[in-house]
Design an enzyme around this catalytic site. Structure first.
Site, PDB file in Angstrom:
ATOM      1  N   SER A 136      -6.945  -0.665  -1.063  1.00  0.00           N
ATOM      2  CA  SER A 136      -7.392  -1.139  -2.373  1.00  0.00           C
ATOM      3  C   SER A 136      -7.371  -2.653  -2.341  1.00  0.00           C
ATOM      4  O   SER A 136      -6.678  -3.262  -1.515  1.00  0.00           O
ATOM      5  CB  SER A 136      -6.435  -0.632  -3.451  1.00  0.00           C
ATOM      6  N   TYR A 149       2.250   1.047  -6.814  1.00  0.00           N
ATOM      7  CA  TYR A 149       0.980   1.401  -6.177  1.00  0.00           C
ATOM      8  C   TYR A 149       0.559   0.283  -5.236  1.00  0.00           C
ATOM      9  O   TYR A 149       0.168   0.527  -4.082  1.00  0.00           O
ATOM     10  CB  TYR A 149      -0.090   1.642  -7.243  1.00  0.00           C
TER      11      TYR A 149
END
Length: 280
Positions: A136, A149
Protein backbone atom coordinates in the site's frame (compact mmCIF):
# COMPACT_ATOMS: atom_id res chain seq x y z
CA UNK A 1 -1.01 -19.37 -25.02
CA UNK A 2 1.37 -17.49 -22.73
CA UNK A 3 3.69 -19.77 -20.82
CA UNK A 4 3.85 -18.23 -17.34
CA UNK A 5 1.98 -19.91 -14.47
CA UNK A 6 0.52 -17.50 -11.91
CA UNK A 7 -0.52 -18.14 -8.31
CA UNK A 8 -2.72 -15.35 -6.97
CA UNK A 9 -3.97 -15.20 -3.39
CA UNK A 10 -7.10 -13.41 -2.17
CA UNK A 11 -9.06 -13.71 -5.42
CA UNK A 12 -12.60 -13.40 -4.06
CA UNK A 13 -12.71 -9.61 -4.45
CA UNK A 14 -10.71 -6.55 -5.42
CA UNK A 15 -7.27 -6.69 -7.03
CA UNK A 16 -7.04 -10.46 -6.79
CA UNK A 17 -10.30 -11.05 -8.62
CA UNK A 18 -9.56 -8.51 -11.35
CA UNK A 19 -6.05 -9.85 -11.82
CA UNK A 20 -7.14 -13.49 -12.00
CA UNK A 21 -9.75 -12.65 -14.62
CA UNK A 22 -7.24 -10.67 -16.67
CA UNK A 23 -4.38 -13.18 -16.71
CA UNK A 24 -6.71 -16.01 -17.69
CA UNK A 25 -8.28 -13.90 -20.43
CA UNK A 26 -4.81 -13.11 -21.75
CA UNK A 27 -3.92 -16.79 -22.00
CA UNK A 28 -1.84 -17.40 -18.90
CA UNK A 29 -2.30 -20.37 -16.59
CA UNK A 30 -3.33 -19.52 -13.05
CA UNK A 31 -4.04 -20.89 -9.62
CA UNK A 32 -6.94 -18.82 -8.31
CA UNK A 33 -6.86 -18.93 -4.52
CA UNK A 34 -9.46 -18.00 -1.93
CA UNK A 35 -10.48 -19.03 1.57
CA UNK A 36 -13.92 -19.87 0.17
CA UNK A 37 -13.63 -21.63 -3.18
CA UNK A 38 -17.28 -20.90 -4.04
CA UNK A 39 -16.32 -17.23 -4.33
CA UNK A 40 -14.00 -17.86 -7.28
CA UNK A 41 -15.54 -20.74 -9.22
CA UNK A 42 -17.08 -18.33 -11.71
CA UNK A 43 -13.62 -16.92 -12.52
CA UNK A 44 -12.29 -20.29 -13.70
CA UNK A 45 -15.47 -21.67 -15.28
CA UNK A 46 -14.43 -20.82 -18.83
CA UNK A 47 -10.82 -21.97 -18.41
CA UNK A 48 -10.85 -25.68 -17.51
CA UNK A 49 -7.41 -26.30 -19.00
CA UNK A 50 -5.60 -23.21 -17.76
CA UNK A 51 -7.11 -22.47 -14.36
CA UNK A 52 -7.40 -24.23 -11.04
CA UNK A 53 -9.24 -23.19 -7.89
CA UNK A 54 -7.17 -23.38 -4.73
CA UNK A 55 -8.60 -23.41 -1.21
CA UNK A 56 -6.20 -21.21 0.66
CA UNK A 57 -6.12 -19.44 3.99
CA UNK A 58 -2.59 -18.02 4.08
CA UNK A 59 -2.51 -18.28 7.88
CA UNK A 60 -2.85 -22.09 7.73
CA UNK A 61 0.47 -23.82 6.93
CA UNK A 62 -1.18 -27.01 5.65
CA UNK A 63 -3.29 -25.04 3.16
CA UNK A 64 -0.25 -23.09 1.99
CA UNK A 65 1.67 -26.32 1.38
CA UNK A 66 -1.29 -27.98 -0.31
CA UNK A 67 -2.01 -25.03 -2.62
CA UNK A 68 1.58 -24.84 -3.83
CA UNK A 69 1.76 -28.60 -4.39
CA UNK A 70 -1.59 -28.69 -6.20
CA UNK A 71 -0.71 -26.00 -8.72
CA UNK A 72 2.77 -27.41 -9.30
CA UNK A 73 1.35 -30.89 -9.87
CA UNK A 74 -1.14 -29.52 -12.41
CA UNK A 75 1.03 -27.06 -14.32
CA UNK A 76 4.57 -28.18 -13.50
CA UNK A 77 5.82 -24.94 -12.00
CA UNK A 78 5.00 -21.51 -10.58
CA UNK A 79 6.43 -18.48 -12.37
CA UNK A 80 4.54 -15.62 -10.75
CA UNK A 81 3.36 -15.38 -7.15
CA UNK A 82 1.03 -12.52 -6.29
CA UNK A 83 0.64 -12.15 -2.54
CA UNK A 84 -2.61 -10.21 -2.55
CA UNK A 85 -4.53 -11.59 0.45
CA UNK A 86 -4.90 -8.98 3.15
CA UNK A 87 -7.24 -7.07 5.45
CA UNK A 88 -7.48 -3.61 6.97
CA UNK A 89 -8.22 -2.34 10.46
CA UNK A 90 -9.20 1.11 11.71
CA UNK A 91 -8.33 2.59 15.07
CA UNK A 92 -5.86 4.93 16.70
CA UNK A 93 -2.83 3.07 17.97
CA UNK A 94 -3.93 3.41 21.59
CA UNK A 95 -7.45 2.27 20.66
CA UNK A 96 -6.33 -0.81 18.72
CA UNK A 97 -7.15 -4.24 20.12
CA UNK A 98 -4.27 -6.70 20.35
CA UNK A 99 -6.17 -9.70 18.99
CA UNK A 100 -7.34 -7.78 15.92
CA UNK A 101 -3.88 -6.37 15.28
CA UNK A 102 -2.20 -9.77 15.61
CA UNK A 103 -4.76 -11.32 13.27
CA UNK A 104 -4.01 -8.62 10.70
CA UNK A 105 -0.27 -9.26 10.99
CA UNK A 106 -0.86 -12.99 10.55
CA UNK A 107 -2.65 -12.35 7.25
CA UNK A 108 -0.90 -9.29 5.85
CA UNK A 109 2.67 -10.19 6.76
CA UNK A 110 3.18 -13.71 8.09
CA UNK A 111 0.80 -15.25 5.56
CA UNK A 112 2.62 -13.44 2.77
CA UNK A 113 5.96 -14.64 4.12
CA UNK A 114 4.71 -18.23 4.35
CA UNK A 115 3.53 -18.17 0.75
CA UNK A 116 6.84 -16.75 -0.40
CA UNK A 117 8.90 -19.35 1.44
CA UNK A 118 6.73 -22.13 0.01
CA UNK A 119 7.24 -20.94 -3.58
CA UNK A 120 10.91 -19.91 -3.44
CA UNK A 121 12.33 -23.47 -3.79
CA UNK A 122 10.47 -23.86 -7.09
CA UNK A 123 11.74 -20.54 -8.41
CA UNK A 124 15.29 -21.22 -7.21
CA UNK A 125 15.35 -24.56 -9.01
CA UNK A 126 14.33 -22.97 -12.31
CA UNK A 127 16.41 -19.80 -11.77
CA UNK A 128 13.46 -17.61 -12.66
CA UNK A 129 10.31 -16.20 -11.16
CA UNK A 130 8.57 -13.03 -10.05
CA UNK A 131 7.12 -12.37 -6.60
CA UNK A 132 4.68 -9.47 -6.32
CA UNK A 133 3.69 -8.38 -2.83
CA UNK A 134 0.63 -6.17 -2.59
CA UNK A 135 1.36 -3.56 0.06
CA UNK A 136 0.00 0.00 0.00
CA UNK A 137 1.09 3.60 -0.16
CA UNK A 138 0.53 3.03 3.56
CA UNK A 139 3.70 0.92 3.42
CA UNK A 140 5.69 4.06 2.63
CA UNK A 141 3.65 6.77 4.37
CA UNK A 142 2.00 6.53 7.78
CA UNK A 143 -1.54 7.78 8.34
CA UNK A 144 -3.69 8.29 11.47
CA UNK A 145 -6.28 5.59 12.22
CA UNK A 146 -4.36 2.86 10.40
CA UNK A 147 -1.08 2.79 12.31
CA UNK A 148 -0.99 -0.97 12.75
CA UNK A 149 -2.13 -1.54 9.17
CA UNK A 150 0.72 0.75 8.14
CA UNK A 151 3.04 -1.36 10.26
CA UNK A 152 2.07 -4.54 8.39
CA UNK A 153 2.67 -2.87 5.04
CA UNK A 154 5.94 -1.22 6.10
CA UNK A 155 7.00 -4.73 7.10
CA UNK A 156 6.04 -6.06 3.66
CA UNK A 157 8.03 -3.29 2.00
CA UNK A 158 11.21 -3.91 4.00
CA UNK A 159 10.88 -7.67 3.68
CA UNK A 160 10.45 -7.37 -0.08
CA UNK A 161 13.46 -5.09 -0.51
CA UNK A 162 15.67 -7.53 1.37
CA UNK A 163 14.25 -10.45 -0.60
CA UNK A 164 14.98 -8.70 -3.89
CA UNK A 165 18.66 -8.39 -2.93
CA UNK A 166 18.85 -12.04 -1.90
CA UNK A 167 17.27 -13.43 -5.06
CA UNK A 168 18.36 -11.15 -7.91
CA UNK A 169 21.36 -13.34 -8.83
CA UNK A 170 18.99 -16.33 -8.96
CA UNK A 171 16.82 -14.72 -11.62
CA UNK A 172 13.95 -14.11 -9.19
CA UNK A 173 12.40 -10.64 -9.38
CA UNK A 174 10.47 -8.92 -6.60
CA UNK A 175 7.98 -6.06 -6.89
CA UNK A 176 6.05 -4.29 -4.14
CA UNK A 177 2.65 -3.04 -5.31
CA UNK A 178 1.79 0.21 -3.50
CA UNK A 179 -1.74 1.43 -4.34
CA UNK A 180 -3.57 4.45 -3.00
CA UNK A 181 -7.38 4.47 -2.90
CA UNK A 182 -9.04 1.95 -5.23
CA UNK A 183 -12.65 0.81 -5.49
CA UNK A 184 -12.18 -2.50 -3.73
CA UNK A 185 -13.66 -3.80 -0.48
CA UNK A 186 -10.63 -2.71 1.56
CA UNK A 187 -12.35 0.32 3.10
CA UNK A 188 -15.65 -1.56 3.32
CA UNK A 189 -16.23 -5.07 4.59
CA UNK A 190 -12.52 -6.03 4.49
CA UNK A 191 -11.57 -3.76 7.40
CA UNK A 192 -12.86 -3.82 10.97
CA UNK A 193 -13.11 -0.86 13.34
CA UNK A 194 -11.68 -0.88 16.83
CA UNK A 195 -14.43 -1.23 19.40
CA UNK A 196 -12.53 1.20 21.63
CA UNK A 197 -13.02 4.90 20.93
CA UNK A 198 -10.99 7.57 22.75
CA UNK A 199 -12.33 11.10 22.26
CA UNK A 200 -8.86 12.67 22.38
CA UNK A 201 -8.13 11.10 18.97
CA UNK A 202 -11.32 12.32 17.34
CA UNK A 203 -9.63 15.08 15.30
CA UNK A 204 -6.76 12.88 14.06
CA UNK A 205 -7.47 9.16 13.85
CA UNK A 206 -11.23 9.58 14.12
CA UNK A 207 -11.41 12.15 11.34
CA UNK A 208 -9.27 10.09 8.97
CA UNK A 209 -11.21 6.91 9.69
CA UNK A 210 -14.48 8.67 8.87
CA UNK A 211 -12.98 10.14 5.70
CA UNK A 212 -11.72 6.78 4.45
CA UNK A 213 -14.97 5.01 5.26
CA UNK A 214 -16.99 7.76 3.61
CA UNK A 215 -14.81 7.53 0.50
CA UNK A 216 -15.41 3.80 0.05
CA UNK A 217 -16.80 3.13 -3.41
CA UNK A 218 -15.82 6.61 -4.60
CA UNK A 219 -12.03 6.19 -4.75
CA UNK A 220 -10.37 7.28 -8.00
CA UNK A 221 -8.47 4.02 -8.44
CA UNK A 222 -9.80 1.53 -11.02
CA UNK A 223 -9.04 -2.10 -10.00
CA UNK A 224 -9.12 -3.27 -13.62
CA UNK A 225 -6.45 -0.74 -14.58
CA UNK A 226 -4.43 -1.80 -11.55
CA UNK A 227 -4.56 -5.40 -12.80
CA UNK A 228 -3.36 -4.25 -16.21
CA UNK A 229 -0.47 -2.38 -14.59
CA UNK A 230 0.56 -5.47 -12.62
CA UNK A 231 0.58 -7.62 -15.77
CA UNK A 232 2.63 -4.94 -17.52
CA UNK A 233 5.20 -5.10 -14.71
CA UNK A 234 5.40 -8.89 -14.94
CA UNK A 235 5.86 -8.74 -18.71
CA UNK A 236 8.58 -6.08 -18.41
CA UNK A 237 12.24 -7.08 -18.68
CA UNK A 238 13.08 -4.64 -15.88
CA UNK A 239 10.14 -4.39 -13.50
CA UNK A 240 10.34 -1.87 -10.65
CA UNK A 241 11.03 -2.87 -7.08
CA UNK A 242 8.15 -0.59 -6.09
CA UNK A 243 5.17 0.00 -8.36
CA UNK A 244 2.98 2.87 -7.18
CA UNK A 245 -0.62 2.75 -8.36
CA UNK A 246 -2.78 5.87 -8.38
CA UNK A 247 -2.09 9.61 -8.46
CA UNK A 248 -2.53 9.88 -4.70
CA UNK A 249 0.13 7.20 -4.18
CA UNK A 250 2.59 9.12 -6.33
CA UNK A 251 1.82 12.40 -4.56
CA UNK A 252 2.13 10.78 -1.13
CA UNK A 253 5.44 9.11 -2.00
CA UNK A 254 6.93 12.32 -3.38
CA UNK A 255 5.85 14.25 -0.28
CA UNK A 256 7.52 11.59 1.86
CA UNK A 257 10.73 11.94 -0.15
CA UNK A 258 10.71 15.70 0.48
CA UNK A 259 10.13 15.17 4.20
CA UNK A 260 12.99 12.69 4.39
CA UNK A 261 15.33 15.00 2.50
CA UNK A 262 14.45 17.92 4.75
CA UNK A 263 15.15 15.91 7.91
CA UNK A 264 18.37 14.44 6.54
CA UNK A 265 19.71 17.79 5.34
CA UNK A 266 18.64 19.75 8.43
CA UNK A 267 20.24 17.26 10.81
CA UNK A 268 23.25 16.34 8.66
CA UNK A 269 25.85 17.75 11.08
CA UNK A 270 24.33 15.92 14.05
CA UNK A 271 24.05 12.74 12.01
CA UNK A 272 27.65 12.69 10.79
CA UNK A 273 28.88 13.80 14.22
CA UNK A 274 27.70 10.53 15.76
CA UNK A 275 30.67 8.61 14.26
CA UNK A 276 34.17 8.31 15.71
CA UNK A 277 36.57 10.81 14.16
CA UNK A 278 38.12 9.50 10.96
CA UNK A 279 41.18 7.36 11.57
CA UNK A 280 40.06 6.09 14.97
Amino acid sequence: MKDKVWLITGCSTGFGRELAQLVLKQGYKAGVASRNTDDVKDIVADYPDTAIVLKLDVTKPDEVTSAVKTIKDKFGTIDVLVNNAGIGYFGAIEESEDDEVRRMFEINFWGLAAMTKAVLPIMRAQHSGHILNVASIGGLVGFPAVGFYNATKFAVDGYSESLSKETAHLGIKVTVIAPSGFRTDWAGRSANNSKIVIDDYKQSAGANKDAIRGYSGKQPGDPQKAAEAIVKAVESENPPLRLLLGKAALKGARNKLEQLKNDFDTWEETTTGADFPEGQ
